[in-house]
Scaffold this motif. Structure first.
Motif, PDB file in Angstrom:
ATOM      1  N   GLU A  10       0.833  -1.191   0.000  1.00  0.00           N
ATOM      2  CA  GLU A  10       0.000   0.000   0.000  1.00  0.00           C
ATOM      3  C   GLU A  10       0.877   1.255   0.000  1.00  0.00           C
ATOM      4  O   GLU A  10       0.651   2.200  -0.763  1.00  0.00           O
ATOM      5  N   ILE A  11       1.903   1.220   0.864  1.00  0.00           N
ATOM      6  CA  ILE A  11       2.802   2.370   0.954  1.00  0.00           C
ATOM      7  C   ILE A  11       3.554   2.588  -0.349  1.00  0.00           C
ATOM      8  O   ILE A  11       3.709   3.715  -0.820  1.00  0.00           O
ATOM      9  N   LEU A  12       3.981   1.493  -0.959  1.00  0.00           N
ATOM     10  CA  LEU A  12       4.687   1.612  -2.237  1.00  0.00           C
ATOM     11  C   LEU A  12       3.801   2.240  -3.294  1.00  0.00           C
ATOM     12  O   LEU A  12       4.231   3.111  -4.051  1.00  0.00           O
ATOM     13  N   GLY A  13       2.536   1.796  -3.326  1.00  0.00           N
ATOM     14  CA  GLY A  13       1.595   2.345  -4.290  1.00  0.00           C
ATOM     15  C   GLY A  13       1.442   3.847  -4.112  1.00  0.00           C
ATOM     16  O   GLY A  13       1.441   4.620  -5.075  1.00  0.00           O
ATOM     17  N   GLN A  14       1.362   4.255  -2.843  1.00  0.00           N
ATOM     18  CA  GLN A  14       1.224   5.667  -2.506  1.00  0.00           C
ATOM     19  C   GLN A  14       2.432   6.468  -3.007  1.00  0.00           C
ATOM     20  O   GLN A  14       2.293   7.515  -3.641  1.00  0.00           O
ATOM     21  N   ILE A  15       3.612   5.919  -2.731  1.00  0.00           N
ATOM     22  CA  ILE A  15       4.852   6.602  -3.129  1.00  0.00           C
ATOM     23  C   ILE A  15       4.932   6.718  -4.647  1.00  0.00           C
ATOM     24  O   ILE A  15       5.265   7.765  -5.198  1.00  0.00           O
ATOM     25  N   HIS A  16       4.582   5.626  -5.306  1.00  0.00           N
ATOM     26  CA  HIS A  16       4.642   5.598  -6.772  1.00  0.00           C
ATOM     27  C   HIS A  16       3.709   6.653  -7.347  1.00  0.00           C
ATOM     28  O   HIS A  16       4.049   7.344  -8.300  1.00  0.00           O
ATOM     29  N   LYS A  17       2.547   6.788  -6.718  1.00  0.00           N
ATOM     30  CA  LYS A  17       1.544   7.730  -7.209  1.00  0.00           C
ATOM     31  C   LYS A  17       1.986   9.175  -6.925  1.00  0.00           C
ATOM     32  O   LYS A  17       1.941  10.026  -7.797  1.00  0.00           O
ATOM     33  N   ASP A  18       2.443   9.412  -5.686  1.00  0.00           N
ATOM     34  CA  ASP A  18       2.770  10.783  -5.275  1.00  0.00           C
ATOM     35  C   ASP A  18       4.018  11.324  -5.955  1.00  0.00           C
ATOM     36  O   ASP A  18       4.051  12.474  -6.381  1.00  0.00           O
ATOM     37  N   LYS A  19       5.059  10.499  -5.996  1.00  0.00           N
ATOM     38  CA  LYS A  19       6.346  11.044  -6.441  1.00  0.00           C
ATOM     39  C   LYS A  19       6.749  10.571  -7.817  1.00  0.00           C
ATOM     40  O   LYS A  19       7.822  10.910  -8.297  1.00  0.00           O
ATOM     41  N   MET A  20       5.932   9.737  -8.430  1.00  0.00           N
ATOM     42  CA  MET A  20       6.273   9.198  -9.742  1.00  0.00           C
ATOM     43  C   MET A  20       7.618   8.480  -9.717  1.00  0.00           C
ATOM     44  O   MET A  20       8.352   8.471 -10.709  1.00  0.00           O
ATOM     45  N   THR A  21       7.963   7.911  -8.591  1.00  0.00           N
ATOM     46  CA  THR A  21       9.234   7.185  -8.493  1.00  0.00           C
ATOM     47  C   THR A  21       9.169   5.939  -9.371  1.00  0.00           C
ATOM     48  O   THR A  21       8.166   5.236  -9.379  1.00  0.00           O
ATOM     49  N   THR A  22      10.251   5.690 -10.083  1.00  0.00           N
ATOM     50  CA  THR A  22      10.344   4.467 -10.866  1.00  0.00           C
ATOM     51  C   THR A  22      10.549   3.302  -9.903  1.00  0.00           C
ATOM     52  O   THR A  22      11.355   3.401  -8.977  1.00  0.00           O
ATOM     53  N   ILE A  23       9.806   2.225 -10.085  1.00  0.00           N
ATOM     54  CA  ILE A  23       9.930   1.094  -9.178  1.00  0.00           C
ATOM     55  C   ILE A  23      10.228  -0.179  -9.959  1.00  0.00           C
ATOM     56  O   ILE A  23       9.621  -0.439 -10.993  1.00  0.00           O
ATOM     57  N   ILE A  24      11.211  -0.943  -9.464  1.00  0.00           N
ATOM     58  CA  ILE A  24      11.417  -2.296  -9.986  1.00  0.00           C
ATOM     59  C   ILE A  24      11.053  -3.235  -8.849  1.00  0.00           C
ATOM     60  O   ILE A  24      11.650  -3.175  -7.771  1.00  0.00           O
ATOM     61  N   TYR A  25      10.041  -4.038  -9.056  1.00  0.00           N
ATOM     62  CA  TYR A  25       9.518  -4.876  -7.982  1.00  0.00           C
ATOM     63  C   TYR A  25       9.760  -6.339  -8.326  1.00  0.00           C
ATOM     64  O   TYR A  25       9.166  -6.884  -9.251  1.00  0.00           O
TER      65      TYR A  25
END
Lengths: 262, 265
Positions: free
Chosen positions: A177-192
């Motif tokens: 959930e927190i990752l989703g929030q971060i991805h949405k707010d900061k547009m951080t690129t994520i490799i999961y």
């Protein structure tokens, strides 16, 4: 943004290639999931990217620039990674010390450090635990601290290497959930990176790996659609997908397909 | 019994003693170790006792609690007392059993040495009880910083210390898990000869060592990717703030030493 061009790597003690002529692209601002069974080479991928392992053939390009020994420190400053075991990556003696560890390494001024630590802890809802010792935290909380430590660095890219695989369901949900929030707010690129197909739902793009090769790549829909590739790479299908697959061949339809049929 | 052991433990608190800068506390304790040897007369010893007792009070710790926690050390103290009792000669003979005698000087010296030892142990215990291991490590790092000129890797040692401290509870948990796992497979640790019991520890230590090495390796990778490259260009999140009260502590300690020195006989 990140490009693997024909990368091959093998561990010294093994005779087969952990990565076998891999070519892959990770795009900026996207959440890319890398799915694979144990030994599929998915963790090796990020270890090469972070310069933990050396001696591969092929090239890794970051924003067009080839990854070398010289720019490695700079790359590490821009990328952050959260590993699998919550205990073995907790360097600091308390929560806030751990979050500050990366900042200390980069010589950030103290005032700025205090501000960034607080901000990062707030983003993962761990601010009230700032003075706690790791032994008093649950696995999920420790992973949230690890994410805060990564966030404090304000990274261009956040890598999660099976970060939820040692957590209980609640901890797993919190972290996602927190990752989703971060991805949405900061547009951080994520490799999961994960072996759990149920966790890729939120990603923009997914890559399926098997024995060091990419066997499928595409949107989550496309991945779920090709159940054969998933089964052949020994992944466990989420129950609904499995059910759909059993009931009716090709029941999991892509959007276009669905429109056409309707 | 282990849970009652106080050596090296930290009891969180907010008393004045807790709040003194750890560097000041370490320096004060070192001074005290010298000062203890100034006393050579009962008034001096009385002052020492009063000093340490009032510090204990100030730290908000009860004497009974301290006493219970230090029972094991008591054996050592009694032993030194006995040594003096039987082997220090002088003064009038109190007991004469032929092959040994107890003389007044022996008793007096014994009591004095006992007080010295007890006060030293109490004050160092007070130090560790009121200072978190983390701030102790910090303080030691700062105090030892001048040693860097002699190429002593002060920062690296401090880093190793704080990581070790942080892993103690983790490894304790792990040990407990392994013991349970081995017990479930039929190992017994509490019965049999000493030799058998020592042998039974092997299946605990081997898995523990393997996992500790694995942890160390993962930790090293995690530190590396978070940009750790030694002390160069590194800033510090934790700061120690030396205030007037900390200087005052040192001055008080020196004054106390001077007083004890003056009343020497």
């Amino acid at each position: 943004m990140i490009e693997f061009n024909d990368v091959t790597y093998s561990y010294r003690e093994e005779d087969h290639n952990a990565l076998d002529h891999i070519s892959l692209k990770f795009r900026r601002g996207e959440w890319t999931s890398v799915i694979g069974h144990n030994g599929s080479g998915k963790s090796t991928l990020v270890k090469l990217l972070m310069g933990v392992l050396e001696g591969y053939t092929g090239e890794i390009r970051i924003d067009g620039e080839v990854l070398t020994e010289e720019n490695l420190q700079d790359i590490r400053r821009r990328f952050a990674i959260v590993f699998q075991n919550p205990d073995n990556q907790f360097v600091g003696a308390t929560v806030e010390d751990d979050v500050a560890f990366g900042l200390e390494n980069n010589g950030v001024e103290r005032d700025e450090m205090v501000r960034k630590v607080e901000e990062a802890l707030r983003a993962v809802n761990m601010l009230e635990f700032r003075t706690h010792e790791p032994s008093r935290l649950s696995g999920g909380q420790k992973q949230r601290v690890a994410i805060a430590g990564a966030l404090a660095m304000e990274p261009d890219l956040l890598i999660l290497d099976e970060a939820t695989s040692m957590l209980d369901p609640q901890g797993r949900r919190d972290v996602l959930e927190i990752l989703g929030q971060i991805h949405k707010d900061k547009m951080t690129t994520i490799i999961y990176i994960t072996h759990d197909l149920a966790e890729i739902g939120v990603s923009d793009h997914a890559v399926v790996m098997k024995d060091g090769s990419v066997i499928n790549e595409g949107t989550v829909d496309e991945i779920y659609h090709d159940t054969e590739a998933l089964i052949s790479s020994r992944l466990v299908l989420p129950f609904t997908i499995w059910m759909a697959d059993r009931l009716l061949e090709g029941c999991y339809m892509l959007y276009d397909e669905l429109v056409e049929r309707l | 019994m282990l849970s009652k052991m106080l050596l090296g433990r930290y009891i969180p608190g907010t008393s004045l003693v807790h709040r003194i800068d750890p560097r000041a506390k370490i320096i004060a304790v070192l001074l005290f170790m010298i000062i203890v040897f100034f006393a050579n007369h009962w008034t001096g010893y009385l002052l020492l006792i009063l000093f340490v007792l009032s510090l204990t009070k100030l730290a908000g710790l009860s004497l009974i609690f301290l006493f219970n926690g230090l029972k094991l050390i008591l054996l050592l103290i009694i032993f030194t007392f006995m040594m003096h009792l039987f082997f220090t000669k002088g003064g009038t003979v109190l007991v004469d059993a032929g092959w040994f005698t107890i003389e007044t000087e022996g008793i007096i010296r014994g009591v004095y040495i006992t007080i010295r030892l007890a006060m030293l142990i109490l004050i160092t215990t007070l130090l560790t009880l009121t200072t978190s291991p983390l701030s102790l490590t910090d303080a030691i790092e700062r105090i030892c910083r001048p040693l860097k000129a002699l190429r002593v890797p002060v920062h690296e040692i401090a880093m190793m210390m704080s990581i070790s401290l942080r892993f103690i509870p983790t490894l304790m948990d792990e040990t407990e898990k392994i013991i349970k796992a081995q017990s479930a497979r039929g190992s017994t640790f509490m019965t049999g000869s000493l030799r058998a019991r020592l042998n039974a520890l092997t299946p605990i230590f081997i898995p523990l060592f393997i996992s500790a090495f694995k942890r160390a390796e993962e930790m090293a990778v995690a530190m590396e990717v978070r940009g750790y490259h030694g002390e160069k260009g590194r800033t510090s999140y934790r700061v120690l703030d030396w205030q007037f009260k900390d200087t005052a502590v040192i001055i008080m300690m020196v004054l106390f030493g001077i007083v004890l020195f003056m009343i020497r006989q």
